[in-house]
Enzyme design. Sequence first.
Site, PDB file in Angstrom:
ATOM      1  N   ARG A   1       0.709  -1.122  -0.057  1.00 26.81           N
ATOM      2  CA  ARG A   1       0.030  -0.107   0.148  1.00 26.81           C
ATOM      3  C   ARG A   1       0.954   1.191   0.033  1.00 26.81           C
ATOM      4  O   ARG A   1       0.542   2.220  -0.486  1.00 26.81           O
ATOM      5  CB  ARG A   1      -0.771   0.010   1.037  1.00 26.81           C
ATOM      6  CG  ARG A   1      -2.003  -1.115   1.115  1.00 26.81           C
ATOM      7  CD  ARG A   1      -2.643  -1.412   2.276  1.00 26.81           C
ATOM      8  NE  ARG A   1      -3.846  -2.334   2.017  1.00 26.81           N
ATOM      9  CZ  ARG A   1      -4.583  -2.940   2.914  1.00 26.81           C
ATOM     10  NH1 ARG A   1      -4.120  -3.087   4.062  1.00 26.81           N
ATOM     11  NH2 ARG A   1      -5.385  -3.956   2.546  1.00 26.81           N
TER      12      ARG A   1
ATOM     13  N   VAL B   1      -6.448  -0.837  -6.305  1.00 27.01           N
ATOM     14  CA  VAL B   1      -5.525  -1.868  -6.037  1.00 27.01           C
ATOM     15  C   VAL B   1      -4.974  -1.791  -4.684  1.00 27.01           C
ATOM     16  O   VAL B   1      -4.967  -0.829  -4.010  1.00 27.01           O
ATOM     17  CB  VAL B   1      -4.531  -1.736  -7.125  1.00 27.01           C
ATOM     18  CG1 VAL B   1      -4.674  -2.139  -8.645  1.00 27.01           C
ATOM     19  CG2 VAL B   1      -3.462  -0.515  -7.182  1.00 27.01           C
ATOM     20  N   GLU B   2      -4.407  -3.028  -4.609  1.00 27.58           N
ATOM     21  CA  GLU B   2      -4.099  -3.235  -3.000  1.00 27.58           C
ATOM     22  C   GLU B   2      -4.758  -2.977  -1.891  1.00 27.58           C
ATOM     23  O   GLU B   2      -4.542  -2.367  -0.983  1.00 27.58           O
ATOM     24  CB  GLU B   2      -2.597  -2.364  -2.662  1.00 27.58           C
ATOM     25  CG  GLU B   2      -1.441  -3.023  -2.903  1.00 27.58           C
ATOM     26  CD  GLU B   2      -1.000  -3.786  -4.147  1.00 27.58           C
ATOM     27  OE1 GLU B   2      -1.805  -4.327  -4.816  1.00 27.58           O
ATOM     28  OE2 GLU B   2      -0.023  -3.409  -4.921  1.00 27.58           O
ATOM     29  N   GLY B   3      -5.983  -3.170  -2.278  1.00 23.39           N
ATOM     30  CA  GLY B   3      -7.143  -3.003  -1.334  1.00 23.39           C
ATOM     31  C   GLY B   3      -8.085  -1.600  -1.763  1.00 23.39           C
ATOM     32  O   GLY B   3      -7.219  -0.518  -1.632  1.00 23.39           O
TER      33      GLY B   3
ATOM     34  N   GLN C   1      -9.550   0.335   3.036  1.00 23.23           N
ATOM     35  CA  GLN C   1      -8.570   1.365   3.692  1.00 23.23           C
ATOM     36  C   GLN C   1      -9.539   2.031   4.767  1.00 23.23           C
ATOM     37  O   GLN C   1      -8.882   2.042   6.185  1.00 23.23           O
ATOM     38  CB  GLN C   1      -8.028   2.226   2.820  1.00 23.23           C
ATOM     39  CG  GLN C   1      -7.167   1.801   1.784  1.00 23.23           C
ATOM     40  CD  GLN C   1      -6.387   0.537   2.002  1.00 23.23           C
ATOM     41  OE1 GLN C   1      -5.629   0.319   2.953  1.00 23.23           O
ATOM     42  NE2 GLN C   1      -6.628  -0.362   1.174  1.00 23.23           N
TER      43      GLN C   1
END
Length: 381
Positions: free
Chosen positions: A244, A363-365, A370
């Site tokens: 992240r 992307v990446e969550g 978050q």
Amino acid sequence: MTVQRVLPTDEAKAIVELTAEIADGELAPKVDEYEARSEFPREVLRVLGRSGLLGLPYPEELGGSGQPYEVYLQVLEELAARWVVVAEAVSVHTLSCFALATRGDEAQQRKWLPDMLGGELLGGYCLTEPAGGSDAAAMTTSAVADGDTYRVNGTKAFITHAGVADFYTLFARTGGPGPSGISSFHVNAATPGIVPQRLENKMGLNSSPTAQIVFDDVRVESDRRVGDEGIGFRIAMAALDAGRLGIAACAVGLAQAALDYAVGYAKEREQFGTRIIDFQGVGFMLADMATQISAARALTLHAARLKDSGRPFSVEAAQAKLFATDMCMKVTTDAVQVLGGYGYVSDHPVERYFREAKVLQIVEGTNQIQRLVIARTLGRS
């Protein structure tokens, strides 16, 4: 606009300067052509690897460069300011090396890491599934022990470097339901039964190949399992904390590129006999863009310094990824607005920046995830 960087050592300063030199010489001249052809710049990644830029945050004894994360992220920012696809490729590759570098045994690390961290082998990260989305713990891809191998069956989705990666860090279910049933594997991409599907037609990042990958009764040797059975989900989540920050740095670099272009245009463009940057409506917009970029950079580097000092940084990584990518979407939108009609046509790069910014919120969550991470922490405090 020249970014004022505070780097911890002279070596770090030299690394970032080398990155800027390579980015100007190898990335900037190629981006338009490669994006138009949707061609992945594999040779550029080899150049970065041979320059020591693909193993920056990993220890020297493993074949990396032993640099702090705050240095690695500023390298990503420099790359993203010229070509975000390349910065994202470096971030994904670094993510793909995480399991082996942090949980691999000595024999595995000695056998595979030097070429991985040296850039000769490019990685992909196989976590997401078509039905799972953000619920990675619900994955259905299975790895069933069969003698000295595992038989892997399932489908992974939205895999960056699908079809061009040399190895995949694969997460698959070896046990019962939930996170504790998931294990991690280091898989040769040429293994029979690994079948990349058609490339996705994306809004942006055209030169980055993204596709589903089908694992059809793939035989994976037992010595390619990374760590014990059942700890794969923990490995994946720890990797994403670091990943992240990589995406946050990509967002900062992309936003900086958009601001720099918009400022340059506003200083040249005249209306009613005045440079448009001197109109308050435009000048204040640019000022807000610059301020938000600086804030995102500071938040991202703060999280990196926590990581470098061995302190918890998961929440700060989520905050950095959330703030930086939302900022990037706003800044690239405003850059298009500064250029007016010219911002909407491909003669100027801000329309590409706008399209590229969107995926960084996903992307990446996703940024909703978050917010969930941050809110849960607040609820526990």
